[in-house]
Scaffold this active site. Structure first.
Site, PDB file in Angstrom:
ATOM      1  N   LYS A  56       0.837  -1.208   0.000  1.00  0.00           N
ATOM      2  CA  LYS A  56       0.000   0.000   0.000  1.00  0.00           C
ATOM      3  C   LYS A  56       0.871   1.258   0.000  1.00  0.00           C
ATOM      4  O   LYS A  56       0.623   2.190  -0.744  1.00  0.00           O
ATOM      5  CB  LYS A  56      -0.926   0.008   1.223  1.00  0.00           C
ATOM      6  CG  LYS A  56      -2.097  -0.948   1.081  1.00  0.00           C
ATOM      7  CD  LYS A  56      -2.849  -1.120   2.380  1.00  0.00           C
ATOM      8  CE  LYS A  56      -3.925  -2.187   2.222  1.00  0.00           C
ATOM      9  NZ  LYS A  56      -4.463  -2.669   3.492  1.00  0.00           N
ATOM     10  N   GLN A 100      -4.845  -1.463   9.728  1.00  0.00           N
ATOM     11  CA  GLN A 100      -4.814  -2.802   9.136  1.00  0.00           C
ATOM     12  C   GLN A 100      -5.482  -3.823  10.066  1.00  0.00           C
ATOM     13  O   GLN A 100      -5.135  -3.921  11.243  1.00  0.00           O
ATOM     14  CB  GLN A 100      -3.342  -3.198   8.863  1.00  0.00           C
ATOM     15  CG  GLN A 100      -3.173  -4.512   8.166  1.00  0.00           C
ATOM     16  CD  GLN A 100      -3.687  -4.491   6.727  1.00  0.00           C
ATOM     17  OE1 GLN A 100      -3.449  -3.547   5.979  1.00  0.00           O
ATOM     18  NE2 GLN A 100      -4.405  -5.527   6.345  1.00  0.00           N
ATOM     19  N   ASP A 123     -11.352   3.155   4.210  1.00  0.00           N
ATOM     20  CA  ASP A 123     -11.840   1.772   4.100  1.00  0.00           C
ATOM     21  C   ASP A 123     -13.367   1.745   4.014  1.00  0.00           C
ATOM     22  O   ASP A 123     -13.948   0.727   3.641  1.00  0.00           O
ATOM     23  CB  ASP A 123     -11.417   0.963   5.335  1.00  0.00           C
ATOM     24  CG  ASP A 123     -10.235   0.042   5.058  1.00  0.00           C
ATOM     25  OD1 ASP A 123      -9.992  -0.269   3.877  1.00  0.00           O
ATOM     26  OD2 ASP A 123      -9.583  -0.371   6.029  1.00  0.00           O
TER      27      ASP A 123
END
Ligand code: NDP
Length: 301
Positions: A56, A100, A123
């Protein structure tokens, strides 16, 4: 139907999206001096999570954005993580925050997600974003479902009227995807572990999405001839060679490709789209925070 389905190449499509993200970032820099920034927080040293976080960060920098990475020890307390999230909420150079998952057991993931500023929640997991999506308001939308829709639209630009069946009702894939496909004017069924006669249900689908986590569960005779099949599953299974493993999806690829008209492979289908959509969401978050419209190059992505 005989013959083999078209393979929908997620790597190629993700590459195209990333090119557009890079162009959008250049435009924002030139016109407004705005450099979108994405912060990724990893707790602990799970090797798979480390690989994701590194990928990422690399893609973020390649897209011309700022990348901030934070590593907290595996025994970090919930309060330490919440403190980090609050600091990132207050940092004007950070437009997107991703924690995460999975998190160690001493930390309540729901509490962490709900501490993220909803406008920085790239997200799209915050209840505010889930509610906005559900009620048709402008929302940051979860990356994997957004990627699934783009993959399907690569085969058929207008999904209106299609019978869509999604297997899986998680908050991160199945449920938001159901809403996105409703927005595309599909007739949506969401199946799950308690669905009766699942193959009978999936055989109705013009668009079938499997997001279950069971290797090769969807067989050839579960699929309507000519259907579009999107395979979200990522399952590591033993390979033919002794001691080796390989990745497979939730769909029995070799069988289903004989029946479907188009299918995503695993790997190389939905997976690459997820990071591309994350960077796209970071640009959207940065624009929202500055009161700017989304750059034109990203408007239909
Ligand atoms: P969850 O475990 O949260 O949800 C799985 C869903 O599948 C549940 O709704 C469950 O039903 C349903 N299910 C389980 N067994 C069956 C069955 N036998 N028949 C019908 N339905 C069943 O998983 P996620 O949504 O998080 O992920 C699903 C898969 O997608 C995983 O393989 C994951 O690795 C992958 N994934 C891939 C991503 C990517 O970038 N490509 C991103 C996110 C996930 P019930 O609710 O009744 O328990």
């Amino acid at each position: 139907m005989t013959g083999e389905a078209r393979i929908i190449d997620g790597k190629v499509l993700a590459g195209e999206v990333l090119d557009r993200v890079r162009a959008a970032v250049e435009e924002l820099k030139a016109a407004h001096g705005l450099v979108p920034g994405l912060a990724v927080v990893l707790v602990g040293d799970d090797p798979a999570s480390r690989v994701y976080v590194r990928a990422k960060g690399k893609r973020t920098v390649e897209a011309g954005m700022r990348s901030f990475e934070y590593l907290l020890p595996a025994d970090a307390t919930e309060e330490e993580l919440l403190e980090k999230v609050r600091a990132l909420n207050a940092n004007p150079e950070v437009h997107g925050i991703l924690v995460q998952l999975p998190l160690p057991s001493q930390i309540d993931a729901a509490k962490v997600i709900d501490t993220i500023d909803p406008d920085k929640d790239v997200d799209g997991f915050h209840v505010i974003n889930a509610g906005r999506l559900m009620t048709g308001q402008k929302a940051l939308v979860p990356c994997t479902p957004r990627g699934c829709v783009l993959l399907a639209r690569r085969v058929r630009e207008d999904l209106t009227g299609l019978e869509a069946v999604i297997i899986g009702r998680s908050n991160i894939v199945g449920k938001p995807l159901g809403q996105l496909l409703l927005n595309e004017n599909c007739t949506v069924t969401i199946a799950h572990s308690r669905t009766r006669d699942l193959p009978e249900v999936t055989r109705r689908a013009d668009l079938l999405v499997a997001a279950v986590g069971r290797p090769e569960m969807v067989r050839g005779d579960w699929v309507k001839p000519g259907a579009i099949v999107i395979d979200v599953g990522i399952n590591r299974v033993p390979a033919a060679e002794e001691g080796r493993t390989k990745l497979v999806g939730d769909v029995a690829f070799d069988e289903v490709r004989q029946v479907a008209s188009a299918i995503t492979p695993v790997p190389g289908g939905v997976g690459p789209m997820t990071i591309a959509m994350l960077l796209r969401n970071t640009v959207e978050a940065a624009c929202m925070q500055k009161g700017l419209p989304m750059p034109g190059v990203l408007r239909d992505v």
